[in-house]
Scaffold this active site. Structure first.
Site, mmCIF file in Angstrom:
data_model
loop_
_atom_site.group_PDB
_atom_site.id
_atom_site.type_symbol
_atom_site.label_atom_id
_atom_site.label_comp_id
_atom_site.label_asym_id
_atom_site.label_seq_id
_atom_site.Cartn_x
_atom_site.Cartn_y
_atom_site.Cartn_z
ATOM 1 N N LYS A 34 7.230 -30.663 82.942
ATOM 2 C CA LYS A 34 6.133 -29.857 82.412
ATOM 3 C C LYS A 34 4.832 -30.376 83.021
ATOM 4 C CE LYS A 34 5.054 -26.579 79.355
ATOM 5 N NZ LYS A 34 5.301 -26.842 77.926
ATOM 6 N N HIS A 35 4.096 -29.502 83.661
ATOM 7 C CA HIS A 35 2.832 -29.880 84.319
ATOM 8 C C HIS A 35 3.028 -31.065 85.264
ATOM 9 C CE1 HIS A 35 0.699 -26.949 81.997
ATOM 10 N NE2 HIS A 35 1.041 -27.506 80.854
ATOM 11 N N HIS A 92 -0.420 -40.199 91.979
ATOM 12 C CA HIS A 92 -1.652 -39.598 91.470
ATOM 13 C C HIS A 92 -1.658 -38.089 91.683
ATOM 14 C CE1 HIS A 92 -2.889 -43.843 92.003
ATOM 15 N NE2 HIS A 92 -3.510 -43.597 90.871
ATOM 16 N N ASN A 146 -1.203 -43.892 84.984
ATOM 17 C CA ASN A 146 -0.291 -45.011 84.707
ATOM 18 C C ASN A 146 0.972 -44.501 84.017
ATOM 19 O OD1 ASN A 146 -1.832 -47.332 85.629
ATOM 20 N ND2 ASN A 146 -3.228 -46.975 83.917
#
Length: 538
Positions: free
Chosen positions: A289-290, A538, A432
């Site tokens: 999800k996302h 990231h 993180n």
């Protein structure tokens, strides 16, 4: 010094009386050539293209009749001649150019039909160095660039998909092509040669192990125009690079509505994650999800693996992406469709599974024919203002690491299996990243926080919510192991994981306070292993 323009205006309509055809991809060639011939266009051609046209009974002149010079050097030299390039580059309304064409008997060419040697396909086929070099087209790009530059007078077709549009335009304009149409063809042609040269330069960089070329180019072909991008006010398109890595770009969509920008991004993330799990060893399922996993599980079969993945965060799984590492079977499909799902991606799907999913007409089902190899090298590109960040793919795999036990207590065999599982998943969680795993399934995931402590707490909180939803008295993290994508800079992140119930930890190590973190683990009887490898994402 820049070359000054003579500012000669381009004519709107240019009659097409002579066409030069030289194509590697002969899709639609004969029908197109026949239609041009019927329209009274004189055809000039080269090599295999000329032979194919002549074999179809269509009148065609060999390019050597224009040049007065035969093709030589295995066809390497055939169109690189002033009689060809003068015909393409001559500005017909410039008196000096017109006089040069008359003086050297250069006959203008109004339409050029060129597509290039299949360099990209040959490269991806695994051919040897010499074969790949031989498929670098020289004459083709030269003609494309010459014709595209002189689009004021010359129309250029580089894509067989444009044949119908050209014929339609010729019919509408009584055998002529408009300046606007020629401009659009030229723009597409320059983009094609740019992508072609990018593929060649990229291959050289890989073949010669040049890590940081002075000039770096990337290219792709438009596969789909998205309805919108990440948000409705953004425009987006999906371009494919030709890389044969199994995934969303190479998949066949068996059903469902068009993939959106976010669907493609999330589906890629899901399939790359599930590719970390060997299908010969276990069935594995990832729910995304996302672009973050909200549950990952492995088991003896896909149904079992899916239920374990779903249990991690059933709330977030709603409207998610499901990736599996084996043939999707009916039993797994029946479970998956019970929860609203946007996309399912699998190496294969049984007919029974396809039938079950067909009842959900908007659910996209993609099959790829294989899994991405997590160890394969590759290149990742990210745009920033005014530039590109380029790096190699993170192809480090925990199964290849020499894990170092740094605590007094070593992990049990079961803990070590779960630690490896957790670190595989952490590689695909936004930093993180904190991942709790128990018995071959994630039980808590904390992603994308500015503090590792916050990620740990969020993961524990989600595990508690999932336990309450399942009617369990204890949080799912009790007796689990935990993975961190990077080192714990302080002992507080570890203590948060211990508080959640973790009994073993896997992390890269390398902090100046490693000794403090190890001491905290020993104090609580926790096993800890260092990987020596970080997985920031990231």
């Amino acid at each position: 010094m820049a070359v000054a323009s003579k500012k000669i205006p381009a004519p709107d309509l240019v009659p097409v009386r002579r066409a030069l055809l030289s194509v590697s991809d002969k899709t639609g060639l004969i029908d197109f050539a026949a239609a041009l011939a019927r329209a009274g266009v004189e055809l000039v051609s080269t090599g295999g293209t000329a032979r194919a046209i002549a074999a179809a009974g269509i009148a065609v002149r060999d390019v050597s009749e224009l040049t007065g010079f035969p093709e030589i050097m295995d066809g390497r030299v055939k169109t690189l001649h002033p009689s060809v390039h003068g015909a393409l580059l001559g500005v017909r309304d410039d008196p000096e150019h017109a006089e040069a064409m008359r003086a050297h008997n250069i006959q203008p060419i109004d339409l050029v039909v060129v597509n290039l040697y299949p360099f990209e396909e040959v490269r991806q086929s695994g051919a040897d160095y010499a074969s790949i070099v031989e498929n670098i087209d020289i004459g083709g790009p030269a003609m494309v660039r010459a014709s595209a530059k002189n689009h004021a007078y010359v129309a250029l077709v580089t894509d067989p998909e444009d044949y119908a549009a050209v014929l339609n335009a010729l019919e509408l304009n009584a055998g002529s092509l408009s300046y606007e149409f020629r401009q659009k063809l030229a723009a597409k042609a320059f983009a094609r040669t740019a992508a072609y040269d990018a593929a060649i330069s990229g291959w050289f960089a890989d073949a010669l192990a040049i890590e940081h070329p002075t000039w770096r180019a990337f290219g792709g072909k438009l596969e789909n125009v998205m309805r919108y991008g990440e948000n409705p006010h953004q425009q987006a398109g999906f371009y494919v690079t030709g890389e044969k890595r199994p995934g969303v770009a190479t998949a066949k969509q068996l059903q469902g509505k068009q993939l959106s920008y976010n669907n493609i991004n999330d589906t890629d993330a899901a399939f790359e994650l599930v590719g970390e799990f060997d299908p010969a060893a276990s069935a594995a399922v990832a729910i995304i999800k996302h672009a973050n996993p909200c549950g990952v599980g492995e088991g003896m079969n896909l149904k079992d693996a899916y239920l374990k993945a779903l249990a991690c965060d059933p709330v977030s799984a709603f409207g998610g992406i499901v990736a599996v590492n084996r043939l999707l079977d009916a039993e797994a499909a029946e479970e998956i469709v019970k929860t609203f799902t946007e996309v399912i991606i699998a190496p294969e799907a049984s007919e029974e599974a396809q039938g079950i999913i067909a009842a959900k007409k908007n659910l996209r089902l993609l099959v790829t024919g294989g899994l991405p190899d997590p160890r394969t090298a590759g290149t990742l590109v990210k745009s920033v203002a005014g530039g590109l960040l380029v790096q190699s793919r993170d192809n480090a795999v925990v199964d290849d690491f020499e894990l170092e036990v740094v605590t007094k207590r070593a992990p049990t065999e079961r803990e070590m299996e779960d630690l490896r599982f957790a670190f595989r998943v952490a590689k695909h969680v936004k930093s993180n990243a904190i991942v709790y795993v128990k018995d071959g399934a994630t039980v808590g995931i904390g992603a994308g926080q500015m503090s590792r402590v916050d990620s740990s707490r969020i993961a524990a909180r989600k595990a508690l919510d999932a336990a309450e939803a399942a009617g369990n008295a204890e949080p799912l993290t009790k007796g689990s192991v935990v993975a961190s994508d990077a080192f714990f800079p302080f002992a507080d992140g570890l203590l948060s994981a211990i508080e959640a119930g973790a009994t073993a930890v896997i992390q890269p190590g390398g902090s100046m306070r490693d000794d403090e973190v190890i001491a905290a683990a020993d104090e609580h009887g926790i096993a800890m292993v260092f990987t020596g490898v970080r997985h920031f994402r990231h």
